[in-house]
Write an enzyme that holds these catalytic residues in place. Structure first.
Site, PDB file in Angstrom:
ATOM      1  N   TYR A 175      -6.312  10.590   4.811  1.00  7.70           N
ATOM      2  CA  TYR A 175      -4.895  10.835   4.541  1.00  7.70           C
ATOM      3  C   TYR A 175      -4.765  11.742   3.302  1.00  7.70           C
ATOM      4  O   TYR A 175      -5.759  12.251   2.800  1.00  7.70           O
ATOM      5  CB  TYR A 175      -4.141   9.510   4.407  1.00  7.70           C
TER       6      TYR A 175
ATOM      7  N   GLN B 205       0.843  -1.187   0.000  1.00  8.26           N
ATOM      8  CA  GLN B 205       0.000   0.000   0.000  1.00  8.26           C
ATOM      9  C   GLN B 205       0.886   1.247   0.000  1.00  8.26           C
ATOM     10  O   GLN B 205       1.773   1.391   0.841  1.00  8.26           O
ATOM     11  CB  GLN B 205      -0.897   0.017   1.236  1.00  8.26           C
TER      12      GLN B 205
ATOM     13  N   ARG C 212      -7.770   2.524  -2.821  1.00  9.07           N
ATOM     14  CA  ARG C 212      -8.675   2.368  -1.669  1.00  9.07           C
ATOM     15  C   ARG C 212      -9.339   3.706  -1.346  1.00  9.07           C
ATOM     16  O   ARG C 212      -8.662   4.724  -1.211  1.00  9.07           O
ATOM     17  CB  ARG C 212      -7.873   1.879  -0.466  1.00  9.07           C
TER      18      ARG C 212
ATOM     19  N   ARG D 160      -9.318  -6.315  11.130  1.00 11.52           N
ATOM     20  CA  ARG D 160      -9.152  -6.773  12.516  1.00 11.52           C
ATOM     21  C   ARG D 160      -9.206  -8.290  12.652  1.00 11.52           C
ATOM     22  O   ARG D 160      -8.424  -8.872  13.404  1.00 11.52           O
ATOM     23  CB  ARG D 160     -10.188  -6.082  13.401  1.00 11.52           C
TER      24      ARG D 160
HETATM   25  C1  LIG Z   1      -4.275  -1.752  13.641  1.00 10.80           C
HETATM   26  C2  LIG Z   1      -4.898  -1.312  12.360  1.00 10.80           C
HETATM   27  C3  LIG Z   1      -4.098  -0.783  11.343  1.00 10.80           C
HETATM   28  C4  LIG Z   1      -4.639  -0.367  10.149  1.00 10.80           C
HETATM   29  N1  LIG Z   1      -3.824   0.118   9.166  1.00 10.80           N
HETATM   30  C5  LIG Z   1      -4.339   0.432   7.956  1.00 10.80           C
HETATM   31  C6  LIG Z   1      -3.493   0.825   6.889  1.00 10.80           C
HETATM   32  O1  LIG Z   1      -2.270   0.896   7.001  1.00 10.80           O
HETATM   33  N2  LIG Z   1      -4.081   1.110   5.691  1.00 10.80           N
HETATM   34  C7  LIG Z   1      -5.430   1.029   5.499  1.00 10.80           C
HETATM   35  O2  LIG Z   1      -5.903   1.287   4.383  1.00 10.80           O
HETATM   36  N3  LIG Z   1      -6.251   0.654   6.492  1.00 10.80           N
HETATM   37  C8  LIG Z   1      -5.736   0.347   7.703  1.00 10.80           C
HETATM   38  N4  LIG Z   1      -6.589  -0.046   8.717  1.00 10.80           N
HETATM   39  C9  LIG Z   1      -8.040  -0.143   8.457  1.00 10.80           C
HETATM   40  C10 LIG Z   1      -8.383  -1.558   8.002  1.00 10.80           C
HETATM   41  O3  LIG Z   1      -7.715  -1.859   6.782  1.00 10.80           O
HETATM   42  C11 LIG Z   1      -9.883  -1.763   7.772  1.00 10.80           C
HETATM   43  O4  LIG Z   1     -10.362  -0.855   6.803  1.00 10.80           O
HETATM   44  C12 LIG Z   1     -10.707  -1.577   9.042  1.00 10.80           C
HETATM   45  O5  LIG Z   1     -10.111  -2.261  10.137  1.00 10.80           O
HETATM   46  C13 LIG Z   1     -12.124  -2.105   8.824  1.00 10.80           C
HETATM   47  O6  LIG Z   1     -12.082  -3.453   8.374  1.00 10.80           O
HETATM   48  P1  LIG Z   1     -12.369  -4.675   9.383  1.00 10.80           P
HETATM   49  O7  LIG Z   1     -13.788  -4.468   9.926  1.00 10.80           O
HETATM   50  O8  LIG Z   1     -12.249  -5.915   8.562  1.00 10.80           O
HETATM   51  O9  LIG Z   1     -11.365  -4.576  10.493  1.00 10.80           O
HETATM   52  C14 LIG Z   1      -6.039  -0.468   9.938  1.00 10.80           C
HETATM   53  C15 LIG Z   1      -6.855  -1.005  10.952  1.00 10.80           C
HETATM   54  C16 LIG Z   1      -6.301  -1.417  12.146  1.00 10.80           C
HETATM   55  C17 LIG Z   1      -7.215  -1.990  13.209  1.00 10.80           C
END
Ligand SMILES: Cc1cc2nc3c(=O)[nH]c(=O)nc-3n(C[C@H](O)[C@H](O)[C@H](O)COP(=O)(O)O)c2cc1C
Length: 269
Positions: free
Chosen positions: A91, A11, A138, A228
């Protein structure tokens, strides 16, 4: 990753105003406009308040595009299979898109045409390095991640973004549906309308369970991304296949910088 039969996409992420000088060799964070996010970021020791960023000049925007080109080249040299442009979660690219964070009066601000200019230039720059079918993007239209604010013209703004993306040969368009890591909320039909507008393979994300993901695939999504659940379950696909229980997430150690709560979750066997 390749040895294990997988593919891996890097990414490419410029945080813009979501930073602090101690992460930038003492320099101020940058953004389209000098408006503080009112958000916090992890500086290696803890979460700290972000400050008023420096508004990029047109020359600095050109230099930032060169940084994107360099990052794309580095990812290619490192052997990734493709790259994802991070245009979500408040961002830098998202900061340019929204009228909450972009109040410029030059060719990068004001109209939708102008606010989408930086995104278009980044996409064209990165595709210029990687070629067709290797670059994804994204977006998180209805998310207030990093306190970015919802643009007053979100439906038209992101329709214009998707219409542009449809002219490019992208590997995928990846949408965070609703509030990142929070409620799957959006004005009725808004995400569905965007999703139907996307002609590239669609990746769905945000709050998906195994069951919801199967339904999304049946409805035509190319893939579903897990955040997550995947952090807490390094063998998530195997667990889904086996119908096994999932490890709970250790929320206290997210962003902590060490293995605990990050790479120390048990696998099924
Ligand atoms: C610890 C952590 C780090 C994350 N880092 C990024 C990241 O670097 N880039 C990004 O696009 N989303 C990042 N996210 C967001 C996740 O990619 C995702 O969009 C968000 O957790 C919702 O999806 P989920 O319900 O499957 O967790 C991060 C989320 C968490 C919890």
């Amino acid at each position: 990753m390749h040895g294990a039969g997988s593919k891996i996409v890097a990414q490419i992420w410029h945080v813009g105003r979501i930073s602090v000088p101690q992460l930038l060799d003492g320099r101020d964070p940058v953004a389209p406009s000098a408006i503080a996010a009112g958000a916090k970021t992890f500086d290696g020791t803890g979460f700290v308040e972000t400050r008023v960023p420096h508004a990029l000049t047109v020359e600095e925007i050109a230099a930032t595009l060169a940084d994107y080109r360099n990052a794309a080249e580095c990812a290619k040299r490192a052997g990734f299979d493709g790259v994802e442009i991070h245009a979500a979660n408040g961002y830098l690219i998202d900061q340019f898109l929204r009228d909450t964070s972009n109040t410029r009066t030059d060719s990068y601000g004001g109209s939708i045409e102008n606010r989408t200019r930086f995104l278009r230039e980044v996409v064209e720059t990165v595709i210029g390095i990687w070629g067709p079918g290797r670059v994804g993007i994204r977006l998180s239209p209805w998310s207030n991640a990093n306190n970015v604010g919802i643009s007053s013209d979100t439906p038209e703004l992101f329709a214009a973004v998707v219409d542009f993306l449809n002219t490019q040969d992208l590997a995928f368009v990846h949408l965070i549906e609703g509030q990142t890591g929070g409620p799957r909320d959006w004005p009725e039909g808004a995400i569905e309308a965007l999703r139907n507008r996307v002609t590239a393979p669609y990746i769905a994300n945000n709050g998906y369970s195994h069951e919801m993901a199967e339904a999304a695939l049946n409805e035509g999504a190319a893939a579903v991304a897990f955040g997550r659940l995947f952090i807490a379950n390094p063998d998530l696909p195997q667990r889904f296949k086996a119908g096994a229980d999932l490890n709970p997430l250790d929320g206290d150690h997210l962003y902590g910088g060490g293995a605990e709560g990050y790479t120390d979750y048990p696998t099924l066997d």
